[in-house]
Every structure is written in structure tokens, then in C-alpha cells.
Design an enzyme around this catalytic site. Structure first.
Site, short mmCIF file in Angstrom:
data_model
loop_
_atom_site.label_atom_id
_atom_site.label_comp_id
_atom_site.label_asym_id
_atom_site.label_seq_id
_atom_site.Cartn_x
_atom_site.Cartn_y
_atom_site.Cartn_z
CB SER A 122 -0.85 0.06 1.27
OG SER A 122 -1.60 -1.09 1.43
CG HIS A 143 -1.80 -0.40 -4.56
ND1 HIS A 143 -1.99 0.92 -4.27
CD2 HIS A 143 -2.29 -1.08 -3.51
CE1 HIS A 143 -2.58 1.02 -3.09
NE2 HIS A 143 -2.77 -0.18 -2.62
CD GLU A 155 -1.57 3.93 -6.80
OE1 GLU A 155 -1.65 3.34 -5.70
OE2 GLU A 155 -1.77 5.15 -6.93
CG ASN A 193 -3.07 3.68 0.41
OD1 ASN A 193 -4.25 3.78 0.70
ND2 ASN A 193 -2.54 2.55 0.00
N1 LIG Z 1 -6.53 -4.32 2.96
C1 LIG Z 1 -6.51 -3.44 1.97
O1 LIG Z 1 -7.50 -2.72 1.73
C2 LIG Z 1 -5.31 -3.33 1.07
C3 LIG Z 1 -5.43 -2.65 -0.15
C4 LIG Z 1 -4.34 -2.57 -1.02
C5 LIG Z 1 -3.12 -3.13 -0.63
N2 LIG Z 1 -3.02 -3.77 0.58
C6 LIG Z 1 -1.72 -4.37 0.91
O2 LIG Z 1 -1.79 -5.77 0.61
C7 LIG Z 1 -0.97 -6.51 1.52
C8 LIG Z 1 -1.81 -7.53 2.23
O3 LIG Z 1 -2.85 -6.88 2.95
P1 LIG Z 1 -4.15 -7.65 3.45
O4 LIG Z 1 -5.16 -6.61 3.74
O5 LIG Z 1 -4.47 -8.78 2.55
O6 LIG Z 1 -3.61 -8.21 4.86
P2 LIG Z 1 -4.19 -9.45 5.69
O7 LIG Z 1 -3.73 -9.23 7.09
O8 LIG Z 1 -5.62 -9.67 5.42
O9 LIG Z 1 -3.40 -10.71 5.05
C9 LIG Z 1 -2.00 -10.85 5.06
C10 LIG Z 1 -1.70 -12.34 4.97
O10 LIG Z 1 -0.30 -12.50 4.73
C11 LIG Z 1 0.11 -13.66 5.44
N3 LIG Z 1 1.55 -13.68 5.57
C12 LIG Z 1 2.35 -13.06 6.47
N4 LIG Z 1 3.64 -13.36 6.22
C13 LIG Z 1 3.67 -14.16 5.14
C14 LIG Z 1 4.69 -14.81 4.40
N5 LIG Z 1 5.96 -14.68 4.74
N6 LIG Z 1 4.34 -15.57 3.34
C15 LIG Z 1 3.04 -15.69 3.00
N7 LIG Z 1 2.03 -15.11 3.65
C16 LIG Z 1 2.33 -14.36 4.71
C17 LIG Z 1 -0.66 -13.58 6.75
O11 LIG Z 1 -0.70 -14.84 7.41
C18 LIG Z 1 -2.03 -13.11 6.27
O12 LIG Z 1 -2.89 -14.19 5.95
C19 LIG Z 1 -0.31 -5.47 2.44
O13 LIG Z 1 0.94 -5.13 1.91
C20 LIG Z 1 -1.28 -4.30 2.36
O14 LIG Z 1 -0.68 -3.08 2.68
C21 LIG Z 1 -4.08 -3.89 1.43
#
Ligand SMILES: NC(=O)c1ccc[n+]([C@@H]2O[C@H](COP(=O)([O-])OP(=O)(O)OC[C@H]3O[C@@H](n4cnc5c(N)ncnc54)[C@H](O)[C@@H]3O)[C@@H](O)[C@H]2O)c1
Length: 285
Positions: A122, A143, A155, A193
Site C-alpha cells: 500500500s 496495487h 495502480e 494512499n
Molecule cells: N486491505 C486493503 O484494503 C489493502 C489494499 C491494497 C493493498 N493492501 C496491501 O496488501 C498486503 C496484504 O494486505 P491484506 O489486507 O491482505 O492483509 P491481511 O492481514 O488480510 O493478510 C495478510 C496475509 O499474509 C500472510 N503472511 C504473512 N507473512 C507471510 C509470508 N511470509 N508468506 C506468506 N504469507 C504471509 C498472513 O498470514 C495473512 O494471511 C499489504 O501489503 C497491504 O498493505 C491492502
């Protein structure tokens, strides 16, 4: 790498974003390997895909058969090595530079030289994540927006050393899975963001400082400015931990105007991370 040669896509992380990305890639014909660190997280991701596809079927936007075929194209795993023959890997693990760097360094070791490595970060620097590899030209930000199966935009974030070919590939791939792209330079928070997080934090501060109830803050922004979700509801959907990580990165890089709201930190410390834990600013079933 051109998109015609892509058959297998690896997704690292089966959480909110990872399972959405896996679903969208599979729905558009790609074989997908979705990896998380524990079997229960992989299963949770698979269940979320099941639920999402079920909603598409009930709204008649997908046939039962298409939903079934989509599911069959997704394999869950806890072994990163299973991603060894992926042509593209999209990382959507937690928002921590060290963890992403470790994942990228491991991916570089196990995947063929041509494989493109994308991150769904993000706010973190694509250039810093890429520096953990010697394949910096093939590292890029893809993204996706939340919820991935619904939101149209992606993005494309260009790191210092990302090659022109990788940039073209990223746009083409995102468009191939039904999305519309725009491009951002590798600057904190990119376009989305950088502008969204201060808005969310101001909504949280307004609630914490008693300007209005949380419902009225959300209603004011929805009805008054025509956004589909107010800041507190949107924060719960994104995940409060994700909002805090993103806000802290922006604060560190861009200074005090990006300071995270105190109540956001308190909610995260209490483990109320939003929709994904059943409680954030609101309660969820
Ligand atoms: N939530 C949003 O709205 C959003 C939007 C755009 C981007 N993002 C980005 O996407 C990424 C994931 O966010 P999310 O909301 O899915 O988080 P989340 O907490 O829902 O999921 C993250 C997952 O990654 C897993 N994980 C941790 N370490 C790991 C590893 N070494 N190998 C494999 N899996 C691993 C965790 O167990 C978890 O299931 C982040 O970088 C976040 O900033 C999130």
C-alpha cells in the site's frame, strides 16, 4: 516477459488482498498457487473465495460452472517452493519491509530468471523491496484495490530500477484480468494512499474528539461528498492494522501531517482490526 507466456501465477499471502487477487487471476483463466504461512490461513482464504464466487453466482454475474472452474484453477499451499514454476508472483503478505524483502529474496532463488515479481504494497518503497533481489528491473508494484473482485482499478507503481518492459507487462496483465490501470512513481503512498490515509485519519480524529457519532461522520461524508463509504467504515474494510502500517510509513517519510490518529493505534493494540476480526469501529457478524 509478455502476457501470452504467463500460465501460472503465484500469490503470496491468502488474506483480504491475496485471496481476492487469486480469485481474479483464476477467473480470467490463469492457474494460481496461493501461499500463506499456516494451513488455517490458506483455508480461510479459500473460504473467502468460495463466498465471493457464491455472491457472483447469486447475482447472476457468473454461472455455477464458471465459479467451479475458477475454484479448480486455484491451489492453496504453505510451501513457498511450490511457486517455483510461476511466471509471475504477486506478493500480498503483511505490510512490513523486512518481511517483503525476505519473501522477494526467497522468490528470486526459487523462480526462473524471467519471472516478474510484483508487490501489492500500500505504501512501502518498491525500490527498497526490489533491492533484496538482483532482479530489480523485474520488480514492480501491482496495487490492487479492496475488494479485489469488485474494484476496477489497479495502480502500477514504478521503482527506481523497474524496466520499461516490466511496466508495460504490468499494465497488460492487470488489463487482462479485467482491470483498468494508472501509474505512480515510487513515492510514499503512491497516488491513492497518500491522499486516502490522511482522510481516514481525520475521520478517526473527528470521532475521537467528539465532533459527531461514527455513524454521523460516515453519513456526512457519504451523503455530503458522494463517496460510497465513510472513513470509519472504509477503515474497517481495509483493516485497521493495514491503515496503521500505511499511516506510520507516510508519517515517517512525509512528516507530521501524516501522523496516525491515536484511536487508530489504540484499536489495533486491542486487536480490533475491523471487518476481518469481527470488530473495528463497528461490529460485524
Ligand atoms: N486491505 C486493503 O484494503 C489493502 C489494499 C491494497 C493493498 N493492501 C496491501 O496488501 C498486503 C496484504 O494486505 P491484506 O489486507 O491482505 O492483509 P491481511 O492481514 O488480510 O493478510 C495478510 C496475509 O499474509 C500472510 N503472511 C504473512 N507473512 C507471510 C509470508 N511470509 N508468506 C506468506 N504469507 C504471509 C498472513 O498470514 C495473512 O494471511 C499489504 O501489503 C497491504 O498493505 C491492502
Amino acid at each position: 516477459m509478455d502476457i501470452e507466456s504467463i500460465e501460472r501465477v503465484g500469490v503470496v499471502g491468502a488474506g483480504t488482498m491475496g485471496n481476492g487477487i487469486a480469485q481474479v487471476c483464476a477467473a480470467n483463466g490463469y492457474e494460481v498457487l496461493m501461499r500463506d504461512i499456516e494451513a488455517e490461513f490458506v483455508e480461510k482464504g479459500m473460504d473467502a473465495i468460495d463466498d465471493s464466487l457464491g455472491r457472483f453466482v447469486s447475482k447472476e454475474r457468473l454461472s455455477e460452472e464458471e465459479a467451479e472452474e475458477t475454484k479448480e484453477r486455484i491451489t492453496g499451499t504453505t510451501e513457498l517452493d511450490d511457486l517455483a514454476d510461476c511466471d509471475l508472483v504477486i506478493e500480498a503478505a503483511v505490510e512490513k519491509t523486512e518481511i517483503k524483502q525476505e519473501i522477494f529474496s526467497d522468490l528470486e532463488e526459487i523462480t526462473p530468471r524471467e519471472t516478474v515479481l510484483a508487490t501489492n504494497t500500500s505504501t512501502l518503497s518498491i525500490t527498497t523491496i526490489a533491492s533484496a533481489t538482483e532482479r530489480e528491473g523485474q520488480v514492480i508494484g501491482l496495487h490492487f484495490m479492496n475488494p479485489v473482485p469488485i474494484m476496477e482499478g489497479v495502480e502500477v507503481v514504478v521503482g527506481e530500477k523497474t524496466s520499461e518492459e516490466t511496466v508495460e507487462f504490468a499494465h497488460a496483465f492487470a488489463e487482462d484480468v479485467g482491470k483498468t490501470t494508472w501509474e505512480s512513481d515510487d513515492k510514499p503512498g503512491f497516488v491513492t494512499n497518500r491522499i486516502l490515509m490522511p482522510w481516514i485519519n481525520e475521520g478517526i480524529r473527528a470521532f475521537d474528539e467528539g465532533v459527531a457519532s461514527k455513524e454521523d461522520i460516515d453519513a456526512g461524508m457519504e451523503l455530503g461528498t458522494n463517496v460510497p463509504m465513510g472513513p470509519l467504515t472504509l477503515a474497517d474494510h481495509i483493516g485497521l492494522d493495514i491503515c496503521l502500517d500505511a499511516s506510520e510509513t507516510l508519517h515517517e517519510e512525509l512528516g507530521d501531517r501524516y501522523k496516525p490518529a491515536y484511536l487508530l493505534k489504540r484499536k489495533v493494540a486491542a486487536g480490533d482490526l475491523g471487518k476481518k476480526t469481527g470488530a473495528g469501529f463497528y461490529e460485524y457478524e
